[in-house]
Enzyme design. Structure first.
Site, PDB file in Angstrom:
ATOM      1  N   CYS A  85     -42.594  25.925  17.047  1.00  0.00           N
ATOM      2  CA  CYS A  85     -43.443  27.014  17.526  1.00  0.00           C
ATOM      3  C   CYS A  85     -43.010  27.553  18.884  1.00  0.00           C
ATOM      4  O   CYS A  85     -43.574  28.524  19.380  1.00  0.00           O
ATOM      5  CB  CYS A  85     -44.891  26.555  17.576  1.00  0.00           C
ATOM      6  SG  CYS A  85     -45.530  26.016  15.980  1.00  0.00           S
ATOM      7  N   CYS A 208     -59.227  26.737  15.646  1.00  0.00           N
ATOM      8  CA  CYS A 208     -57.832  26.808  15.197  1.00  0.00           C
ATOM      9  C   CYS A 208     -57.276  28.219  15.375  1.00  0.00           C
ATOM     10  O   CYS A 208     -57.972  29.202  15.116  1.00  0.00           O
ATOM     11  CB  CYS A 208     -57.733  26.422  13.714  1.00  0.00           C
ATOM     12  SG  CYS A 208     -58.578  24.894  13.263  1.00  0.00           S
ATOM     13  N   LYS A 334     -55.518  31.869  20.216  1.00  0.00           N
ATOM     14  CA  LYS A 334     -56.838  31.928  19.598  1.00  0.00           C
ATOM     15  C   LYS A 334     -57.191  33.347  19.176  1.00  0.00           C
ATOM     16  O   LYS A 334     -57.762  33.551  18.106  1.00  0.00           O
ATOM     17  CB  LYS A 334     -57.873  31.386  20.597  1.00  0.00           C
ATOM     18  CG  LYS A 334     -59.211  31.087  19.998  1.00  0.00           C
ATOM     19  CD  LYS A 334     -59.139  29.880  19.074  1.00  0.00           C
ATOM     20  CE  LYS A 334     -60.166  29.927  17.975  1.00  0.00           C
ATOM     21  NZ  LYS A 334     -60.076  31.044  17.081  1.00  0.00           N
ATOM     22  N   HIS A 338     -50.713  33.287  15.494  1.00  0.00           N
ATOM     23  CA  HIS A 338     -49.471  32.638  15.900  1.00  0.00           C
ATOM     24  C   HIS A 338     -48.293  32.978  14.984  1.00  0.00           C
ATOM     25  O   HIS A 338     -47.940  32.201  14.107  1.00  0.00           O
ATOM     26  CB  HIS A 338     -49.697  31.127  15.937  1.00  0.00           C
ATOM     27  CG  HIS A 338     -48.526  30.317  16.387  1.00  0.00           C
ATOM     28  ND1 HIS A 338     -47.590  30.791  17.297  1.00  0.00           N
ATOM     29  CD2 HIS A 338     -48.131  29.059  16.063  1.00  0.00           C
ATOM     30  CE1 HIS A 338     -46.674  29.853  17.505  1.00  0.00           C
ATOM     31  NE2 HIS A 338     -46.983  28.800  16.763  1.00  0.00           N
TER      32      HIS A 338
END
Length: 397
Positions: A85, A208, A334, A338
């Site tokens: 990531c 998440c 958030k 992502h």
């Protein structure tokens, strides 16, 4: 670590970022073109004037051709990189080092990911055969173990921990609601968030980060050349990257309340930049809030709070937009989701806007007048087996 650093030798002179979220009408090529075009315009250069390119993507392309084709580059080196990531940050790190080495005068780092319409809930990782010791839980389940471990270690009640986690999410949604590039632009109260049902351990969906498409890019040059491109460059003060060895998966002493790779990369970055007191010297931080308990641990690993106290700082508003040290003023993962290849560069873009005084007034940080440094933190992997990137950027050389 033995890093000598490249403080003040390279500067960012142009940046661009797409909206993150659902792009049903656009493909990878479109996102690349949008981010690159904005970045060329920002730096006042053409694609031919950029000497070399680095592309960060986890799953949206397998070579430099992924970037060269949509931009129709001719005779240019394009390197595709991937590092979990932290892929977008890895692309920038390599572009910066290439310029610092003297190999190139100008370089572009571009990160992109297009996964929303790929038929999967996120990235579809290739199952590489191993020795049987690899994790068997999904990311949400792995990070869900952080919250009860932290609460147990530091004597935090279940209700206090739930409130702190909800406060992280509420803060970031508050900031994202004011950001036109964010995927989720709706404020959420602590009460609303606490009422959400759990989906992994004690984490709800709103603990998440979401899945998103997006792209972001930066152009870097030698620091002494920066004012040829912009009157407000950002100087690279530090870049640090640490790859863990995965020992947390097999070490019975690992307790899920620390991310050692983050602490190591932060210490190295501070040493490179000459930062002695991060909480007092840094104006803002963009951090990898993939899950709400992650952000709490990061505050301690980055030196923004003493061990076992970050949850109190969160509840006190220390990291709010108008707090002592604003964290994720753009809304973070958030609010943005992502897109793995782009997130690290999206963080840089927010530092670019804030430090240059170009962020919208309704989400401008309150610390800019007294401090001129920004930190970005980007991680990949899971508790016990991480890679971690930390950068320090500043407006003064």
């Amino acid at each position: 670590m033995g890093s000598h650093g490249i403080k003040d030798r390279v500067a960012i002179v142009g940046m661009g970022c797409t909206r993150f979220g659902e792009h049903w009408d656009k493909g990878v090529d479109d996102l690349i073109i949008d981010a690159a075009t904005a970045t060329f315009r920002s730096a006042g250069v053409t694609k031919a004037e950029v000497d070399a390119y680095w592309l960060g993507t986890a799953q949206s392309g397998m070579s430099g051709i992924t970037l060269a084709r949509p931009l129709q580059l001719i005779g240019k080196p394009v390197t595709r990189v991937e590092n979990y990531c932290a892929t977008g940050s890895e692309a920038l790190r390599q572009a910066v080092y290439a310029v610092a080495s003297g190999a190139y005068d100008t370089a572009m780092a571009l990160g992109v990911e297009k996964v929303k319409d790929g038929g999967y809930q996120g990235l579809n990782a290739v199952p590489i055969p191993g020795d049987g010791t690899q994790r068997t839980l999904a990311a949400a389940a792995m990070f869900s173990m952080v919250a009860p471990a932290y609460a147990n270690k530091y004597g935090v009640s279940t209700e206090e921990m739930r409130q702190a986690l909800a406060r992280v999410a509420s803060k970031n949604h508050h900031n994202g609601a004011r950001n036109e590039r964010a995927q989720f632009r709706k404020e959420m109260s602590v009460e609303q968030l606490c009422a959400m049902p759990a989906v992994a351990g004690g984490l709800s969906v709103y603990d998440c980060a979401g899945v998103a498409d997006g792209a972001a890019a930066a152009i870097v040059v030698r620091a002494e050349d920066a004012h040829r491109y912009t009157d407000k460059p950002l100087y690279i003060k530090a870049l640090s990257f640490v790859a863990g060895n995965g020992s947390g998966l097999t070490d019975p002493a690992y307790d899920y309340t620390t991310f050692p790779e983050v602490g190591q990369s932060a210490a190295d970055a501070y040493a490179q930049a000459g930062v002695i007191s991060p909480r007092d010297e840094i104006a803002m931080a963009e951090v990898h809030d993939c899950f709400t308990p992650t952000e709490i641990i990061l505050m301690e690993e980055l030196g923004f709070a003493e061990r076992g106290t970050a949850w109190k700082e969160v509840l006190a508003g220390t990291y709010d937009l108008d707090g002592e040290l604003p964290v994720n003023p753009d809304g973070g993962l958030k609010a943005f989701g992502h897109p793995v290849g782009a997130s690290g560069l999206r963080m840089m873009f927010e530092a670019w806007l804030q430090l240059r005084g170009e962020a919208p007034e309704n989400r401008r940080i309150s610390t800019l007048g007294s401090r001129s440094l920004a930190l970005t933190h980007n991680l990949g992997g899971y508790p016990g087996e991480m890679v971690s990137f930390v950068s320090i950027l500043g407006t003064d050389r």
